[in-house]
Design a protein around this motif. Sequence first.
Motif, PDB file in Angstrom:
ATOM      1  N   UNK A 178      11.833   0.167 -23.627  1.00 44.58           N
ATOM      2  CA  UNK A 178      12.521   1.277 -24.279  1.00 44.58           C
ATOM      3  C   UNK A 178      12.437   1.014 -25.775  1.00 44.58           C
ATOM      4  N   UNK A 179      11.841   1.950 -26.485  1.00 43.13           N
ATOM      5  CA  UNK A 179      11.601   1.792 -27.910  1.00 43.13           C
ATOM      6  C   UNK A 179      12.794   2.322 -28.711  1.00 43.13           C
ATOM      7  N   UNK A 180      13.127   1.614 -29.770  1.00 43.57           N
ATOM      8  CA  UNK A 180      14.151   2.044 -30.719  1.00 43.57           C
ATOM      9  C   UNK A 180      13.528   2.037 -32.107  1.00 43.57           C
ATOM     10  N   UNK A 181      13.377   3.217 -32.681  1.00 46.04           N
ATOM     11  CA  UNK A 181      12.714   3.339 -33.980  1.00 46.04           C
ATOM     12  C   UNK A 181      13.752   3.722 -35.033  1.00 46.04           C
ATOM     13  N   UNK A 182      14.115   2.820 -35.941  1.00 45.66           N
ATOM     14  CA  UNK A 182      15.086   3.156 -36.998  1.00 45.66           C
ATOM     15  C   UNK A 182      14.489   4.158 -37.977  1.00 45.66           C
ATOM     16  N   UNK A 183      15.282   5.167 -38.309  1.00 46.01           N
ATOM     17  CA  UNK A 183      14.850   6.172 -39.280  1.00 46.01           C
ATOM     18  C   UNK A 183      15.650   6.106 -40.572  1.00 46.01           C
ATOM     19  N   UNK A 184      16.725   5.299 -40.580  1.00 42.48           N
ATOM     20  CA  UNK A 184      17.555   5.119 -41.773  1.00 42.48           C
ATOM     21  C   UNK A 184      17.941   3.643 -41.868  1.00 42.48           C
ATOM     22  N   UNK A 220      18.534   0.834 -38.797  1.00 42.26           N
ATOM     23  CA  UNK A 220      17.910  -0.491 -38.769  1.00 42.26           C
ATOM     24  C   UNK A 220      18.960  -1.583 -38.589  1.00 42.26           C
ATOM     25  N   UNK A 221      20.081  -1.478 -39.313  1.00 38.29           N
ATOM     26  CA  UNK A 221      21.150  -2.475 -39.198  1.00 38.29           C
ATOM     27  C   UNK A 221      21.830  -2.398 -37.836  1.00 38.29           C
ATOM     28  N   UNK A 222      22.058  -1.184 -37.349  1.00 36.92           N
ATOM     29  CA  UNK A 222      22.722  -1.008 -36.056  1.00 36.92           C
ATOM     30  C   UNK A 222      21.899  -1.619 -34.931  1.00 36.92           C
TER      31      UNK A 222
END
Length: 298
Positions: free
Chosen positions: A247-253, A257-259
């Motif tokens: 399952x991919x998690x791509x930070x957009x902000x 990224x921190x979360x």
Amino acid sequence: MINVCGKNFKVEGRLLRIARLDGDKYTFPDDPEALLNGLKKCGTRIDLFTFLQKLPATEPKYPYPIEWDNLAVLPVSTFDQWWTHQIRSYPRNRARQAEKKGVILRELPFGEILLKGICEIYNECPIRQGKRFSHYGMNFERAREYAGTFLERSIYIGAFLGASMIGFVKLVYDESRTQACIVHILSMIKHKDKAPTNALVAQAVRSCADRGIAYLVYEHFSYGNKQRDSLSHFKEVNGFQRIDLPRYYVPLTPLGKAAFRFGLHRNLVDHLPESVVAKLRELQKTWYGGKFRKLMET
């Protein structure tokens, strides 16, 4: 709900905004980069975008951060292969029992017969699996909205005893017809002795085999740290197996990224020891059982 690049997305959370494809166990990105660019320009703040990799590939295909997720997956070739080699004797006997007791299975169009049957099934009892059943009190219009998603990719199967629908299952398959997911499955408690749920699973396998759908998915095999229970056992004896997928998690902000780095994208219950969560489930079961006992006995 927002629409980006022709696909619908659910955006959840207040402080941390997480977007996922609507129906992300049977809807997948053809071009993740195009979706990411679209999400960045959509005008809605999104901190994280998450999506699940499509079967049958189990090794990571994309260069994004991942966490391992899991699904309960049944490989489908023919109905006879499943019936003879993939399930245990108990569910096979239960499905036979349904037939002997007069349960008839058939695919249904989305319409009045299906929706009235859903209302009767969902309004039978306010408690299911030891907790309050959130769909109790369902009316016709709510049933239409609830069961009417992804109509062009849905298969509806009813279990009938005479003229009454005593159970149903909804399958939704992906756009390539590679995998179908059991989205809703429920049967009447008072007809448990007739094994309608086992019969529905059997017909779901037959419907997939007839259409050349290679995988039938029954949601997750395990949920977070939850120990094995009756539902995971039911899946296993019916031939479903645990498949781990990226399952991919791509930070957009920067917040996204921190979360992700500190695990704040997970539910609170996922951070608790399973022993604590199990006790909370038992307390919940006892509380609801007492609250609704009189109603259940009437």
